[in-house]
Design an enzyme around this catalytic site. Sequence first.
Site, PDB file in Angstrom:
ATOM      1  N   HIS A  42      -1.259  -2.624  -7.091  1.00  0.00           N
ATOM      2  CA  HIS A  42      -1.975  -2.254  -5.869  1.00  0.00           C
ATOM      3  C   HIS A  42      -3.479  -2.421  -6.070  1.00  0.00           C
ATOM      4  O   HIS A  42      -4.120  -1.616  -6.757  1.00  0.00           O
ATOM      5  CB  HIS A  42      -1.618  -0.804  -5.484  1.00  0.00           C
ATOM      6  CG  HIS A  42      -2.209  -0.379  -4.185  1.00  0.00           C
ATOM      7  ND1 HIS A  42      -2.658   0.902  -3.944  1.00  0.00           N
ATOM      8  CD2 HIS A  42      -2.443  -1.067  -3.049  1.00  0.00           C
ATOM      9  CE1 HIS A  42      -3.136   0.971  -2.709  1.00  0.00           C
ATOM     10  NE2 HIS A  42      -3.013  -0.204  -2.155  1.00  0.00           N
ATOM     11  N   SER A  90       0.821  -1.209   0.000  1.00  0.00           N
ATOM     12  CA  SER A  90       0.000   0.000   0.000  1.00  0.00           C
ATOM     13  C   SER A  90       0.859   1.263   0.000  1.00  0.00           C
ATOM     14  O   SER A  90       0.462   2.292  -0.541  1.00  0.00           O
ATOM     15  CB  SER A  90      -0.870   0.051   1.247  1.00  0.00           C
ATOM     16  OG  SER A  90      -1.640  -1.101   1.376  1.00  0.00           O
ATOM     17  N   ASN A 100      -3.703   6.483  -2.039  1.00  0.00           N
ATOM     18  CA  ASN A 100      -3.542   6.559  -0.585  1.00  0.00           C
ATOM     19  C   ASN A 100      -2.812   7.828  -0.162  1.00  0.00           C
ATOM     20  O   ASN A 100      -3.025   8.335   0.942  1.00  0.00           O
ATOM     21  CB  ASN A 100      -2.801   5.320  -0.068  1.00  0.00           C
ATOM     22  CG  ASN A 100      -3.737   4.115   0.037  1.00  0.00           C
ATOM     23  OD1 ASN A 100      -4.952   4.267  -0.077  1.00  0.00           O
ATOM     24  ND2 ASN A 100      -3.179   2.938   0.229  1.00  0.00           N
ATOM     25  N   GLU A 119      -3.935   0.045  -9.195  1.00  0.00           N
ATOM     26  CA  GLU A 119      -2.829   0.968  -9.465  1.00  0.00           C
ATOM     27  C   GLU A 119      -1.634   0.126  -9.937  1.00  0.00           C
ATOM     28  O   GLU A 119      -1.201  -0.787  -9.224  1.00  0.00           O
ATOM     29  CB  GLU A 119      -2.440   1.736  -8.201  1.00  0.00           C
ATOM     30  CG  GLU A 119      -3.353   2.920  -7.908  1.00  0.00           C
ATOM     31  CD  GLU A 119      -2.907   3.704  -6.666  1.00  0.00           C
ATOM     32  OE1 GLU A 119      -2.735   4.929  -6.771  1.00  0.00           O
ATOM     33  OE2 GLU A 119      -2.737   3.089  -5.599  1.00  0.00           O
TER      34      GLU A 119
HETATM   35  P1  NAD Z   1      -3.420  -9.781   6.099  1.00  0.00           P
HETATM   36  O1  NAD Z   1      -2.750  -9.648   7.385  1.00  0.00           O
HETATM   37  O2  NAD Z   1      -4.904  -9.991   6.043  1.00  0.00           O
HETATM   38  O3  NAD Z   1      -2.764 -10.983   5.281  1.00  0.00           O
HETATM   39  C1  NAD Z   1      -1.387 -11.197   5.175  1.00  0.00           C
HETATM   40  C2  NAD Z   1      -1.183 -12.679   4.956  1.00  0.00           C
HETATM   41  O4  NAD Z   1       0.157 -12.893   4.571  1.00  0.00           O
HETATM   42  C3  NAD Z   1      -1.414 -13.507   6.217  1.00  0.00           C
HETATM   43  O5  NAD Z   1      -2.382 -14.505   5.913  1.00  0.00           O
HETATM   44  C4  NAD Z   1      -0.053 -14.106   6.529  1.00  0.00           C
HETATM   45  O6  NAD Z   1      -0.150 -15.417   7.041  1.00  0.00           O
HETATM   46  C5  NAD Z   1       0.598 -14.096   5.152  1.00  0.00           C
HETATM   47  N1  NAD Z   1       2.055 -14.071   5.199  1.00  0.00           N
HETATM   48  C6  NAD Z   1       2.840 -13.284   5.950  1.00  0.00           C
HETATM   49  N2  NAD Z   1       4.137 -13.533   5.686  1.00  0.00           N
HETATM   50  C7  NAD Z   1       4.164 -14.493   4.747  1.00  0.00           C
HETATM   51  C8  NAD Z   1       5.200 -15.172   4.073  1.00  0.00           C
HETATM   52  N3  NAD Z   1       6.462 -14.909   4.327  1.00  0.00           N
HETATM   53  N4  NAD Z   1       4.866 -16.101   3.146  1.00  0.00           N
HETATM   54  C9  NAD Z   1       3.584 -16.384   2.901  1.00  0.00           C
HETATM   55  N5  NAD Z   1       2.559 -15.767   3.518  1.00  0.00           N
HETATM   56  C10 NAD Z   1       2.846 -14.832   4.434  1.00  0.00           C
HETATM   57  O7  NAD Z   1      -3.022  -8.491   5.260  1.00  0.00           O
HETATM   58  P2  NAD Z   1      -3.772  -7.832   4.030  1.00  0.00           P
HETATM   59  O8  NAD Z   1      -4.747  -6.830   4.516  1.00  0.00           O
HETATM   60  O9  NAD Z   1      -4.235  -8.894   3.104  1.00  0.00           O
HETATM   61  O10 NAD Z   1      -2.586  -7.003   3.353  1.00  0.00           O
HETATM   62  C11 NAD Z   1      -1.587  -7.618   2.602  1.00  0.00           C
HETATM   63  C12 NAD Z   1      -0.846  -6.580   1.798  1.00  0.00           C
HETATM   64  O11 NAD Z   1      -1.769  -5.902   0.962  1.00  0.00           O
HETATM   65  C13 NAD Z   1      -0.157  -5.510   2.613  1.00  0.00           C
HETATM   66  O12 NAD Z   1       1.030  -5.139   1.967  1.00  0.00           O
HETATM   67  C14 NAD Z   1      -1.152  -4.380   2.602  1.00  0.00           C
HETATM   68  O13 NAD Z   1      -0.555  -3.131   2.801  1.00  0.00           O
HETATM   69  C15 NAD Z   1      -1.688  -4.505   1.209  1.00  0.00           C
HETATM   70  N6  NAD Z   1      -3.024  -3.931   0.999  1.00  0.00           N
HETATM   71  C16 NAD Z   1      -3.996  -4.070   1.928  1.00  0.00           C
HETATM   72  C17 NAD Z   1      -5.247  -3.532   1.680  1.00  0.00           C
HETATM   73  C18 NAD Z   1      -6.379  -3.706   2.666  1.00  0.00           C
HETATM   74  O14 NAD Z   1      -7.361  -2.986   2.576  1.00  0.00           O
HETATM   75  N7  NAD Z   1      -6.305  -4.652   3.571  1.00  0.00           N
HETATM   76  C19 NAD Z   1      -5.507  -2.846   0.490  1.00  0.00           C
HETATM   77  C20 NAD Z   1      -4.484  -2.753  -0.457  1.00  0.00           C
HETATM   78  C21 NAD Z   1      -3.250  -3.297  -0.193  1.00  0.00           C
END
Ligand code: NAD
Length: 698
Positions: A427, A406, A477, A439
């Site tokens: 993104h 993000s 963002n 994005e």
């Molecule tokens: P989340 O915590 O729901 O999920 C992350 C997942 O990654 C977890 O299930 C974890 O077990 C897994 N994980 C962590 N380390 C790992 C590894 N080394 N190998 C394999 N799996 C691994 O987080 P999220 O909300 O899905 O966000 C994930 C990414 O997306 C972040 O970079 C976040 O900034 C970005 N993002 C989030 C949103 C949102 O609204 N939640 C929107 C856009 C982008």
Amino acid sequence: MSDKIAYSRHGDIAVLRIQNPPVNALSQAVRQGLSDGMARAEADDGVRAVLILGDGRAFIAGADITEFGKPPMEPNLPDLCTRIEASPLLVVASMHGVSLGGGLEVALCAHYRIAQPSARVGLPEVHLGILPGAGGTQRLPRLTGAEKAVEAITTGRHIKAPEALEMGIVDRVEEGDPEAVGLAYTQELLDQNAPRRSVSEMPAAEGIDWDATYDAVLKKGRGQISPATAVRAVQAASELPFAQGILRERELFMELMNTDQRKGMIHAFFNERAVSNLPELKGVEPRALQSIGVIGGGTMGAGIATAALLSGFGVVLIEMKDEFAATARDRIAGNLQGALKRGKINQAKYDALTTQTLTVSTNYDSLSDVDLVIEAVFEDMSVKREVFGKLDAACKSGCVLASNTSYLDVNEIAACTSRPADVIGLHFFSPAHVMKLLEVVVADQTAPDVVATGFALGKALGKVSVRAGVCDGFIGNRILATYRTAADHMVLDGATPYQIDKALTDFGFAMGPFAVADLAGLDIGWMTRKRKAPDRHPQERVPTYIDRLCEQGHFGQKTGEGYYVYEKGKRGGTPNPKIADLIAAEQQELGITPRPFTDQEIVRRYMCAMVNEAAKVVGEGIARRPLDVDMTLLFGYGFPRYWGGPMKWADIQGLPAVLADIESYAKEDAWFWEPAPLLKQLASEGRTFGDLNKEPLK
Ligand code: NAD
Ligand code: ZOZ
């Protein structure tokens, strides 16, 4: 005769074939050609009927939208429609592909209509901020009744041929070559001596409760006025004689044509298409994409995997542990269940997707064959580094390595690999299988064909893809952080979160910023504030009253309490009574005497903050064109489509006026409200953001 209409003769039938690719829009040349074609048929000895049809992929997609806002050119569409309907010859329309807007209006002036089973018809003008202006609001209700016409016109939905048949919009549905089935139908009508049948002469539809309908449609439109105005036009069809109804339709049409909403919605229509059209990618072949890897099966990873599966990609998802892998699989299955329920896929497809097309694993070696990987692990640079190191080792050469980060620096992520040219940011927005925005974040060394592949993936997933450069928060963002801060400042100075949310939803936003914060989780902002505290500029104003709530374990919707209190089983929340005290305590601590804000001032400050940051984003080249910002806000942040986007909004307000307001706000807080150099430059040169869309900054 115009080269847009081919005239041919088949026995007693003259065929007018519209040839204006790609969608047979009713440009001046098409209108003139149809008018001339009718005259030629009427003068052609022995011709008893005219068959109108379209060449290529559609009958007619509607008026030529590129002509809107320009001086009108004869013949105008309503006159053409009247002229077709009044012809002494029998007129038949044979419809395939889409017949939309003016296209359906032309068909409604034929005396009979036949359509292919796959054809779709509709009056989608409300989505362009106008209403059907060539008799559609007067003729459709005479065929369908008032209620169905109101539904069709106010939603602007595409109606499939079988339903159109049921509704009385078309007379027959038949598969085959549109010309062949059209000619056979016309011949049949001639053989039966079928009468000319003008819809305008049919009895008017019975009335409904017009005021209640108007109010309901206005409310549903969330500030968009075209659907409700269209109700009044349909009302005229049931209450006035046809000729007067047409005049009323014209009057209401012209009213809407002159609105800012019309400008905003047409800006959205064209730029939704233009945004993914990058001159630099002309001729650049994207890499082949069949299977996709997803790292992390949390909120985003599961959503991205769902989107990819629904678009026909094979998916390999990697999680850290078996139990997390199982949870990820369940999340994806849950998403796909939703698609099954909504009829997007059938049970067999669901079974195939969940058992064959999706692989879930904890072993990075399973990625050896994928064409593109999207990483969606925790937002932490050290975790991202480790993952990209593993991807570099596991993925085949030529595989695109993408991060869904993000905020983090995609250049730094790329530097963890031996192949930075293959690394890109993709993104997505939550929920990733629903939200339309993508994005495409281009880092310093990203190869052009990798960028093209990002856009190709976006297209395959049905997303609106926007090119963004690397910075904290990219386009969306980063701008969000600024306008959200403007809202926080207004709370410190005396507006309540609830007044702000209401003023902004009245402006047309899907949700206000504080309701959004509750939905996203207050812990995210709390963590960010803590993370940024050490480097904070001394003049930065950051309210901390909400941290008190977080300290007590209240994080918004997911814990049942935030700016609002949420009760189980009830939609939405009610204002949290604790908030007022927390704000008052902070105001006292800071020595602020709260002052009242009008809704108008709230919207103005919020929008000015958004536009100012957006101008910085464009000025720095993070977004190449103002339209890229507009589409980002429209498709990712619930910005009201009828304003076209913040840059279009600013152009409509006038850039000097927007700048003057920013400068007046800067008198209180020069640091936050520092005017964007680009905004100053455009305002002083008398130019607009729209000008930059035509000629981007070098
Ligand atoms: P989340 O915590 O729901 O999920 C992350 C997942 O990654 C977890 O299930 C974890 O077990 C897994 N994980 C962590 N380390 C790992 C590894 N080394 N190998 C394999 N799996 C691994 O987080 P999220 O909300 O899905 O966000 C994930 C990414 O997306 C972040 O970079 C976040 O900034 C970005 N993002 C989030 C949103 C949102 O609204 N939640 C929107 C856009 C982008
Ligand atoms: O393009 C899809 C679509 O939905 N188009 C818009 C349909 C529409 O809204 N029609 C109503 C028009 S308004 C109208 O008709 C008003 C009216 O009553 C007039 C009254 C006049 C009164 C005068 C009074 C004096 C469509 C479904 C058709 C096709 O979708 P696809 O995804 O297959 O293709 P796209 O969207 O990529 O389109 C291909 C190219 O065609 C351009 N285009 C589409 N519709 C157009 C149009 N250009 C001009 N006018 C239209 N109506 C589109 O921009 C795209 O162009 P490129 O350059 O990006 O390829």
